[in-house]
Design a protein around this motif. Structure first.
Motif, PDB file in Angstrom:
ATOM      1  N   THR A 101      43.406  35.681  56.465  1.00 49.73           N
ATOM      2  CA  THR A 101      42.906  36.526  57.545  1.00 49.73           C
ATOM      3  C   THR A 101      42.789  37.965  57.063  1.00 49.73           C
ATOM      4  O   THR A 101      43.714  38.509  56.462  1.00 49.73           O
ATOM      5  N   GLY A 102      41.651  38.594  57.315  1.00 52.55           N
ATOM      6  CA  GLY A 102      41.451  39.968  56.869  1.00 52.55           C
ATOM      7  C   GLY A 102      41.517  40.065  55.368  1.00 52.55           C
ATOM      8  O   GLY A 102      40.830  39.346  54.639  1.00 52.55           O
ATOM      9  N   ALA A 103      42.392  40.953  54.861  1.00 55.22           N
ATOM     10  CA  ALA A 103      42.534  41.153  53.417  1.00 55.22           C
ATOM     11  C   ALA A 103      43.564  40.226  52.794  1.00 55.22           C
ATOM     12  O   ALA A 103      43.814  40.314  51.589  1.00 55.22           O
ATOM     13  N   ALA A 104      44.147  39.337  53.562  1.00 50.57           N
ATOM     14  CA  ALA A 104      45.189  38.450  53.033  1.00 50.57           C
ATOM     15  C   ALA A 104      44.591  37.360  52.153  1.00 50.57           C
ATOM     16  O   ALA A 104      43.451  36.924  52.347  1.00 50.57           O
ATOM     17  N   VAL A 105      45.407  36.917  51.176  1.00 56.57           N
ATOM     18  CA  VAL A 105      45.051  35.792  50.314  1.00 56.57           C
ATOM     19  C   VAL A 105      46.073  34.686  50.553  1.00 56.57           C
ATOM     20  O   VAL A 105      47.273  34.959  50.685  1.00 56.57           O
ATOM     21  N   LEU A 106      45.597  33.458  50.625  1.00 59.90           N
ATOM     22  CA  LEU A 106      46.520  32.349  50.888  1.00 59.90           C
ATOM     23  C   LEU A 106      47.568  32.267  49.779  1.00 59.90           C
ATOM     24  O   LEU A 106      47.226  32.354  48.586  1.00 59.90           O
ATOM     25  N   PRO A 107      48.834  32.119  50.122  1.00 63.28           N
ATOM     26  CA  PRO A 107      49.913  32.099  49.122  1.00 63.28           C
ATOM     27  C   PRO A 107      49.679  31.032  48.050  1.00 63.28           C
ATOM     28  O   PRO A 107      49.240  29.917  48.335  1.00 63.28           O
ATOM     29  N   GLY A 108      49.959  31.420  46.807  1.00 63.11           N
ATOM     30  CA  GLY A 108      49.866  30.485  45.693  1.00 63.11           C
ATOM     31  C   GLY A 108      48.470  30.248  45.156  1.00 63.11           C
ATOM     32  O   GLY A 108      48.294  29.441  44.243  1.00 63.11           O
ATOM     33  N   THR A 109      47.454  30.965  45.677  1.00 60.87           N
ATOM     34  CA  THR A 109      46.080  30.698  45.231  1.00 60.87           C
ATOM     35  C   THR A 109      45.514  31.787  44.329  1.00 60.87           C
ATOM     36  O   THR A 109      44.409  31.632  43.806  1.00 60.87           O
ATOM     37  N   LEU A 110      46.214  32.894  44.130  1.00 57.28           N
ATOM     38  CA  LEU A 110      45.683  33.982  43.296  1.00 57.28           C
ATOM     39  C   LEU A 110      45.617  33.562  41.827  1.00 57.28           C
ATOM     40  O   LEU A 110      46.563  33.000  41.286  1.00 57.28           O
ATOM     41  N   ARG A 111      44.478  33.847  41.196  1.00 53.95           N
ATOM     42  CA  ARG A 111      44.288  33.551  39.774  1.00 53.95           C
ATOM     43  C   ARG A 111      43.745  34.795  39.085  1.00 53.95           C
ATOM     44  O   ARG A 111      42.838  35.454  39.577  1.00 53.95           O
ATOM     45  N   ARG A 112      44.306  35.112  37.914  1.00 55.06           N
ATOM     46  CA  ARG A 112      43.793  36.223  37.111  1.00 55.06           C
ATOM     47  C   ARG A 112      42.481  35.822  36.444  1.00 55.06           C
ATOM     48  O   ARG A 112      42.343  34.699  35.943  1.00 55.06           O
ATOM     49  N   LEU A 113      41.543  36.733  36.438  1.00 54.44           N
ATOM     50  CA  LEU A 113      40.298  36.532  35.720  1.00 54.44           C
ATOM     51  C   LEU A 113      40.354  37.306  34.405  1.00 54.44           C
ATOM     52  O   LEU A 113      41.029  38.327  34.295  1.00 54.44           O
ATOM     53  N   ARG A 114      39.608  36.806  33.421  1.00 60.97           N
ATOM     54  CA  ARG A 114      39.590  37.458  32.115  1.00 60.97           C
ATOM     55  C   ARG A 114      38.145  37.710  31.700  1.00 60.97           C
ATOM     56  O   ARG A 114      37.207  37.074  32.197  1.00 60.97           O
ATOM     57  N   PHE A 115      38.023  38.627  30.739  1.00 55.56           N
ATOM     58  CA  PHE A 115      36.717  39.063  30.268  1.00 55.56           C
ATOM     59  C   PHE A 115      36.737  39.035  28.746  1.00 55.56           C
ATOM     60  O   PHE A 115      37.417  39.853  28.114  1.00 55.56           O
ATOM     61  N   GLY A 116      36.051  38.068  28.155  1.00 58.17           N
ATOM     62  CA  GLY A 116      36.119  37.925  26.710  1.00 58.17           C
ATOM     63  C   GLY A 116      37.533  37.690  26.236  1.00 58.17           C
ATOM     64  O   GLY A 116      37.917  38.131  25.150  1.00 58.17           O
ATOM     65  N   GLY A 117      38.320  37.001  27.050  1.00 57.11           N
ATOM     66  CA  GLY A 117      39.705  36.691  26.719  1.00 57.11           C
ATOM     67  C   GLY A 117      40.693  37.790  27.067  1.00 57.11           C
ATOM     68  O   GLY A 117      41.901  37.619  26.871  1.00 57.11           O
ATOM     69  N   ARG A 118      40.216  38.915  27.594  1.00 59.61           N
ATOM     70  CA  ARG A 118      41.077  40.047  27.909  1.00 59.61           C
ATOM     71  C   ARG A 118      41.198  40.235  29.420  1.00 59.61           C
ATOM     72  O   ARG A 118      40.283  39.905  30.174  1.00 59.61           O
ATOM     73  N   ALA A 119      42.309  40.850  29.832  1.00 57.42           N
ATOM     74  CA  ALA A 119      42.521  41.097  31.253  1.00 57.42           C
ATOM     75  C   ALA A 119      41.642  42.225  31.771  1.00 57.42           C
ATOM     76  O   ALA A 119      41.284  42.260  32.948  1.00 57.42           O
ATOM     77  N   ALA A 120      41.291  43.170  30.894  1.00 61.09           N
ATOM     78  CA  ALA A 120      40.507  44.345  31.278  1.00 61.09           C
ATOM     79  C   ALA A 120      39.169  44.343  30.550  1.00 61.09           C
ATOM     80  O   ALA A 120      38.992  43.652  29.532  1.00 61.09           O
ATOM     81  N   THR A 121      38.245  45.126  31.073  1.00 57.38           N
ATOM     82  CA  THR A 121      36.954  45.258  30.411  1.00 57.38           C
ATOM     83  C   THR A 121      36.352  46.611  30.741  1.00 57.38           C
ATOM     84  O   THR A 121      36.776  47.286  31.683  1.00 57.38           O
ATOM     85  N   VAL A 122      35.371  47.010  29.946  1.00 63.30           N
ATOM     86  CA  VAL A 122      34.608  48.224  30.201  1.00 63.30           C
ATOM     87  C   VAL A 122      33.135  47.837  30.268  1.00 63.30           C
ATOM     88  O   VAL A 122      32.607  47.213  29.344  1.00 63.30           O
ATOM     89  N   ILE A 123      32.478  48.213  31.364  1.00 68.57           N
ATOM     90  CA  ILE A 123      31.063  47.881  31.559  1.00 68.57           C
ATOM     91  C   ILE A 123      30.234  49.137  31.308  1.00 68.57           C
ATOM     92  O   ILE A 123      30.394  50.141  32.014  1.00 68.57           O
ATOM     93  N   PRO A 124      29.362  49.122  30.313  1.00 66.90           N
ATOM     94  CA  PRO A 124      28.536  50.311  30.044  1.00 66.90           C
ATOM     95  C   PRO A 124      27.613  50.612  31.221  1.00 66.90           C
ATOM     96  O   PRO A 124      27.245  49.705  31.991  1.00 66.90           O
ATOM     97  N   PRO A 125      27.199  51.864  31.378  1.00 65.73           N
ATOM     98  CA  PRO A 125      26.224  52.168  32.425  1.00 65.73           C
ATOM     99  C   PRO A 125      24.932  51.396  32.198  1.00 65.73           C
ATOM    100  O   PRO A 125      24.507  51.190  31.062  1.00 65.73           O
ATOM    101  N   GLY A 126      24.327  50.955  33.295  1.00 64.83           N
ATOM    102  CA  GLY A 126      23.088  50.198  33.204  1.00 64.83           C
ATOM    103  C   GLY A 126      23.255  48.729  32.911  1.00 64.83           C
ATOM    104  O   GLY A 126      22.254  48.023  32.719  1.00 64.83           O
ATOM    105  N   ARG A 127      24.497  48.239  32.913  1.00 63.11           N
ATOM    106  CA  ARG A 127      24.753  46.841  32.530  1.00 63.11           C
ATOM    107  C   ARG A 127      25.435  46.056  33.639  1.00 63.11           C
ATOM    108  O   ARG A 127      26.097  46.603  34.507  1.00 63.11           O
ATOM    109  N   GLU A 128      25.275  44.728  33.564  1.00 61.87           N
ATOM    110  CA  GLU A 128      26.048  43.778  34.348  1.00 61.87           C
ATOM    111  C   GLU A 128      26.755  42.839  33.387  1.00 61.87           C
ATOM    112  O   GLU A 128      26.265  42.607  32.270  1.00 61.87           O
ATOM    113  N   ILE A 129      27.890  42.288  33.795  1.00 58.95           N
ATOM    114  CA  ILE A 129      28.599  41.299  32.989  1.00 58.95           C
ATOM    115  C   ILE A 129      29.075  40.169  33.894  1.00 58.95           C
ATOM    116  O   ILE A 129      29.101  40.305  35.120  1.00 58.95           O
TER     117      ILE A 129
END
Length: 404
Positions: A101-129
């Motif tokens: 409900t609202g901004a809540a997430v159902l317990p136990g369902t959160l998953r980390r996403l990765r970018f090229g195997g890393r937790a963080a990423t940098v997106i250049p201007p003018g780009r999508e990833i």
């Protein structure tokens, strides 16, 4: 001396390491877009619509955005956009979970996403990833909560203004927090997130609804998923058709001219917002009302110019093997958009859409909602141009599913 090929390979590998993500154009035929929106540059807050955070951007925030999928799968990935950024965009982390409900997430369902195997990423201007694939079973009509951690000043944000849905912001790192309590700030726009893609199970394809505020769903009930592309997705699902639907409308958008508030012209953004999406099979084009509207400060267009713009969209789609359905322009009499000249052009362009054979098929939205030369009262949101929930259902029901 190193060969040019080796140097090119080294540069590509270095770029991938810096960005840490898959380029959005690296299409994989097994993936398809299950939710999507179109990017636009930062704009001031519209008093009638509520605050948006695009111009000031973010600095030490977590942004949680809830979206409804039109199809499911066994894996998921997200699409992020910095196409209108003034500098590199640092994403310090991202998660996906099942929305509560609202901004809540159902317990136990959160998953980390990765970018090229890393937790963080940098997106250049003018780009999508796009992110890496994450094992995460999803179902049609399921709501997902995507949370982005932005821990450095972003500058003005690439966003989507008229989401007709609520996004949430909290201070600090709330990526792994399922509670809604920290997310005390609200906005009815989307930020950086332009797509959710799925794969796994039966191979499905995607329909893109392309246009302006009438595709965006302005006039529909906020948070109710009552735009016409939502209803079209429900019809396809009920009929057992393996097609998802994404919404690439931008309120105020024009076919022929750019706008600092309403985004790049349709003929310029069509490739990115439609053809570069994963798994696209067909597109429904409903566009042109803002080119002929009274508020078009660039001056009046002619029917021939607007038709030429439509022909450009058709050529682009066919060059990619995408089926293209043309929708007629709906009535604007008694609205703030109306002029006599604009109405003449609307009638001429609609006649061409219906009779020229230029489109692969026609969806006659005009006749579906018209009472003479104006909107039926039962479909009018109140401004005599935008539809209410019932009106959006009516135009979705006017599409012949076999044409998609």
């Amino acid at each position: 001396m190193r060969s040019p090929r080796l140097l090119t390979t080294a540069v590509a590998l270095l770029a991938a390491a810096v960005i840490g993500a898959t380029p959005a154009y690296a299409a994989n035929p097994s993936w398809h877009a299950a939710w999507g929106t179109a990017a636009q540059p930062a704009v001031p807050t519209a008093d009638w619509y509520g605050a948006n955070w695009s111009q000031q951007g973010f600095a030490d925030d977590s942004v949680r955005q809830v979206v409804r999928l039109t199809d499911g799968g066994t894996k998921v990935r997200i699409r992020l956009s910095n196409v209108y950024g003034s500098g590199p965009l640092r994403i310090a982390g991202a998660t996906v979970g099942r929305a509560g409900t609202g901004a809540a997430v159902l317990p136990g369902t959160l998953r980390r996403l990765r970018f090229g195997g890393r937790a963080a990423t940098v997106i250049p201007p003018g780009r999508e990833i796009v992110s890496d694939a994450a094992p995460f079973p999803t179902s049609p009509r399921e709501q997902l909560a995507v949370t982005l951690r932005l821990n450095a000043p972003t500058g003005p944000a690439t966003f989507h203004h008229f989401a007709m849905a609520t996004s949430y912001r909290a201070t600090g790192d709330r990526l792994a927090d399922p509670s809604a309590a920290p997310f005390t700030q609200h906005s009815d726009s989307w930020y950086y997130l332009t797509g959710v893609e799925t794969t796994g199970g039966a191979r499905h394809r995607t329909v893109v609804a392309f246009g302006d505020s009438l595709t965006d769903g302005v006039g529909s009930t906020k948070g109710a998923d009552a735009r016409y592309p939502d209803r079209l997705a429900e019809r396809l699902r009920a009929a057992g058709r393996p097609l998802s639907v994404i919404n690439a409308g931008i309120g105020g958008n024009r076919v022929l001219t750019d706008s600092p508030v309403y985004g790049e012209r349709a003929v310029s953004r069509f490739t990115r917002d439609v053809l570069d999406r994963s798994g696209v099979r067909s597109v429904v084009v409903m566009a042109g009302v803002n080119d002929l509207a009274a508020w078009n400060e660039t001056g009046p267009v002619t029917a021939a110019q607007l038709i030429d713009g439509h022909r450009t969209l058709i050529r682009l789609a066919r060059a990619r093997g995408v089926r293209v359905v043309g929708a007629t322009i709906m009535p604007i009499v008694a609205s703030a958009a109306y002029t006599e000249r604009g109405e003449e052009i609307r009638q001429q362009v609609n006649h061409w859409i219906r009779t020229s054979g230029a489109y692969d098929a026609v969806a006659d939205f005009d006749r579906a909602v018209a009472d003479g030369d104006r909107l039926k009262a039962a479909y009018d949101s109140g401004d005599h141009i935008h539809l209410n929930d019932t009106g959006y259902r009516a135009i979705a029901d006017a599409i012949d599913l076999d044409t998609l």
